[in-house]
Design an enzyme around this catalytic site. Structure first.
Site, PDB file in Angstrom:
ATOM      1  N   GLU A  32      46.417  44.196  39.599  1.00  0.00           N
ATOM      2  CA  GLU A  32      47.127  42.859  38.498  1.00  0.00           C
ATOM      3  C   GLU A  32      47.280  41.833  39.970  1.00  0.00           C
ATOM      4  O   GLU A  32      46.751  41.158  39.507  1.00  0.00           O
ATOM      5  CB  GLU A  32      48.319  43.662  38.471  1.00  0.00           C
ATOM      6  CG  GLU A  32      48.085  44.374  36.785  1.00  0.00           C
ATOM      7  CD  GLU A  32      47.385  43.281  35.573  1.00  0.00           C
ATOM      8  OE1 GLU A  32      46.806  44.161  35.050  1.00  0.00           O
ATOM      9  OE2 GLU A  32      46.556  43.090  36.118  1.00  0.00           O
ATOM     10  N   GLU A  39      39.349  38.684  25.460  1.00  0.00           N
ATOM     11  CA  GLU A  39      37.797  39.743  26.069  1.00  0.00           C
ATOM     12  C   GLU A  39      36.211  38.996  24.869  1.00  0.00           C
ATOM     13  O   GLU A  39      35.605  38.646  25.312  1.00  0.00           O
ATOM     14  CB  GLU A  39      37.860  40.932  25.553  1.00  0.00           C
ATOM     15  CG  GLU A  39      38.231  41.770  26.965  1.00  0.00           C
ATOM     16  CD  GLU A  39      40.146  41.238  27.457  1.00  0.00           C
ATOM     17  OE1 GLU A  39      40.367  41.485  28.128  1.00  0.00           O
ATOM     18  OE2 GLU A  39      40.491  41.421  25.994  1.00  0.00           O
TER      19      GLU A  39
END
Length: 645
Positions: free
Chosen positions: A269, A536
């Protein structure tokens, strides 16, 4: 044990704990003795030392040479006068008969007596103070130490000068069509609302709770306030021309972004959000501070690679360098989508610093994977960093696996299509995925399932929807003249993911949806019905628009933007919703940093012309941070990038 879930807390590809699960904070061991008692022990030791010095020092009349050594320690040396020839004359040893040692020895004993009496008085004063007063004094001293350490921080070494890759298409993108421009302006307004809300209610925190109107964080960022939303959003602000907001973010980074903290963070991350975000913003703006900060952080991540195999740990403590893996990840395994999503950023780090270590780390991972057997040609999601063996045989193009495949393709693109090894590895992996994971439903919807121990689970996650864009992006250069096939496959995945949105009440897609028992593209479980501002599907719409200019992709993107603005917008920002099939959903009260980094950026690009961030010159990392293609022909890429690992 808490079960894992592919959850709300990440951008793409982060396994985290399910709601209500414990995170992994550091806890400092609490002392059993009170601060007051410890202080008394220290004072008692000091008093004992003083008494010993006073009563047991040798008497000067019996030990005439004592003052010589003591004086040399306690009394500063005075430069000896020089003789006629310039050489220093030997001084007469002090403390011998005829000198002034006896007087000085007496003064020394007087000084010890005064110090002893002062220590006794201080001890009495301490004993009269309350516990709270003592704690306040201790805290004051701690604060002084912290400030002193900050002042003594080393100035970072300057980085070697390297040619800036050719940067094009940064400030273009205006559409000549009035309705498209209007939609683009609306996306910019949504971005401004999200940023201004964070600026007002969560500034410096990692993320925002827009209903509670306060800062928010998760265990992927550790226990510190690292301003994840600021770093993640800056390149979006720059592209959208929000210059005042960009300046505020830059000033915060210059003054407050500090990685010397005792915080355990997700290597994956932090790499895609922080290093990717800082590098992209450096290339867009040319401001050195972003490059310097990216390199400072990258150095903190390198200890994560100190494993028997070189496969990095999932987590690393930025201060101690100690790493570990998620407890739930297949007996302590590392995760394919995490250790396989470092290549783009690390190649650029080597380019900018001249340090080959970053490139060598990621190439070592690639070479290790190339030597391993793969069941049915598929890459399992788990790999043990101690033994170098696969964990449970679970393969996914969604959470846990997705961006590994994405970065194989993008490594090839970012190298100006010279990294043919990466392209070959990508092509082989996609061929196996097509053979074993991609199917058509009874209703004609193409979906990508998950392979679990030899069985195909007919379920597709929102995270998996990025693959439509990936197939389109990789169509050019496909083997056996399959470019048309993969562009069509991308279109079919985009259609399926649009159906997952269109079949909900809110016209927003669920976290996961199934293709069995008569249900298609619909979530079944309650814990799969949420939408957390994920990007997405919109990402795939943008790639398909760029490669086909089919207007339906802009239409689908606008439908999603309107739904987000209608159902996720609140006075304090934007929030995810817990049930996209409910006409009156509840909020999860989190404005994810990736909403500003990815979702709004892809929407903005969708309604911009192709002149903005042309794909011939830029490659987007998995957090939508654009990095420039490194053209070897320009002489800008030093050959150290391609040294053998």
């Amino acid at each position: 044990m808490t079960t894992p879930a592919l959850l709300p807390l990440s951008g793409r590809r982060i396994p985290t704990l399910s709601p209500g699960a414990a995170s992994f904070p550091h806890h400092r061991a609490t002392l059993r003795l009170s601060e007051k008692f410890i202080l008394l022990l220290i004072l008692s030791a000091f008093i004992t030392l003083c008494f010993g010095a006073f009563f047991f020092l040798p008497d000067n009349s019996k030990h005439k040479r004592f003052d010589l050594g003591l004086e040399d320690v306690l009394i500063p040396h005075i430069e000896a006068p020089k003789g006629a020839n310039g050489a220093a004359r030997r001084r007469r040893p002090r403390g011998r008969p005829g000198g002034r040692g006896a007087g000085r020895s007496g003064r020394l004993r007087d000084k010890i007596r005064v110090d002893h009496e002062r220590a006794l008085q201080e001890a009495k004063e301490k004993l009269r103070k309350s516990r709270d007063e003592l704690r306040a004094e201790i805290q004051t001293e701690k604060s002084k130490v912290v400030e002193d350490l900050k002042k003594k921080k080393e100035v970072p070494k300057p980085l070697p000068p390297v040619p800036m890759p050719k940067v094009v298409g940064v400030n273009d993108g205006d559409s000549v069509e009035p309705d498209v421009k209007e939609k683009r302006d609306k996306i910019r307004e949504m971005m401004k609302h999200a940023w201004d809300s964070y600026r007002q209610y969560g500034w410096g925190h990692n993320e925002l709770k827009p209903l509670a109107k306060k800062g928010h964080s998760t265990n992927i960022f550790g226990n510190s306030q690292m301003g994840a939303t600021i770093v993640d959003a800056l390149d979006s602000l720059y592209m959208m021309g929000l210059h005042d907001e960009f300046k505020d973010g830059q000033e915060w980074i210059e003054q407050n972004l500090d990685f010397s903290v005792n915080a355990e963070v997700s290597v994956f991350e932090v790499n895609i959000r922080f290093i990717g975000g800082l590098l992209a913003t450096y290339y867009l703006s040319g401001q050195e501070v972003f490059k310097v900060k990216a390199v400072q952080l990258a150095e903190k991540l390198l200890p994560a690679f100190n494993t028997p195999t070189g496969i990095p740990w999932a987590m690393v403590n930025l201060k101690s360098g100690v790493g570990r893996n998620w407890g739930w990840a297949s007996a302590g395994s590392s995760i394919l989508a995490e250790f396989g999503t470092l290549h783009m950023e690390f190649v650029h780090l080597t380019y900018l610093t001249g340090n080959p270590a970053y490139y060598q780390k990621v190439m070592h991972i690639r070479k290790l994977l190339a030597k391993m057997d793969r069941p049915n040609g598929l890459y399992p999601n788990y790999l043990n960093p101690r033994t170098g063996r696969w964990g449970q045989h679970h393969t996914s193009v969604g959470g846990l696996g997705d961006s590994f495949y994405e970065y194989l393709l993008k490594a090839w693109l970012m190298s100006d299509k010279t990294d043919t090894e990466a392209r070959k590895t990508y092509d082989d992996a996609i061929e196996a995925i097509e053979r074993h994971l991609i199917r058509k439903s009874n209703g004609g919807l193409t979906f990508i399932g998950e392979w679990k121990n030899g069985h195909l689970e007919r379920k597709m996650g929102h995270l998996t929807c990025f693959a439509g864009g990936m197939f389109a992006l990789g169509a050019d250069g496909s083997p056996d003249d399959k470019a048309g096939h993969y562009l069509q496959l991308g279109a079919e995945i985009a259609h399926t993911c649009h159906e997952s949105y269109d079949r909900t009440v809110l016209k927003l897609g669920p976290e996961a949806f199934k293709f069995d028992s008569g249900l298609e593209a619909v979530a079944v479980r309650q814990n799969e019905k949420y939408y957390i501002l994920r990007p997405e599907v919109i990402e795939t719409y943008w790639y398909m628009w760029r490669f086909t200019h089919d207007p339906k992709y802009r239409q689908w993107g606008w439908e999603a933007a309107q739904a987000i603005d209608k159902y996720c917008r609140v006075s304090g920002g934007f929030s995810g919703v817990k049930d996209v099939y409910s006409s009156n959903p509840t909020y999860d009260d989190v404005q994810q940093s990736f909403f500003l980094a990815e979702t709004l950026k892809y929407l903005y690009l969708l309604f911009s012309s192709d002149d903005l961030m042309p794909l011939e010159s830029w490659v987007f990392n998995t957090e939508a941070h654009p990095l420039p293609v490194l053209h070897l022909k320009d002489g800008g890429c030093v050959q150290l990038l391609w040294l053998p690992s």
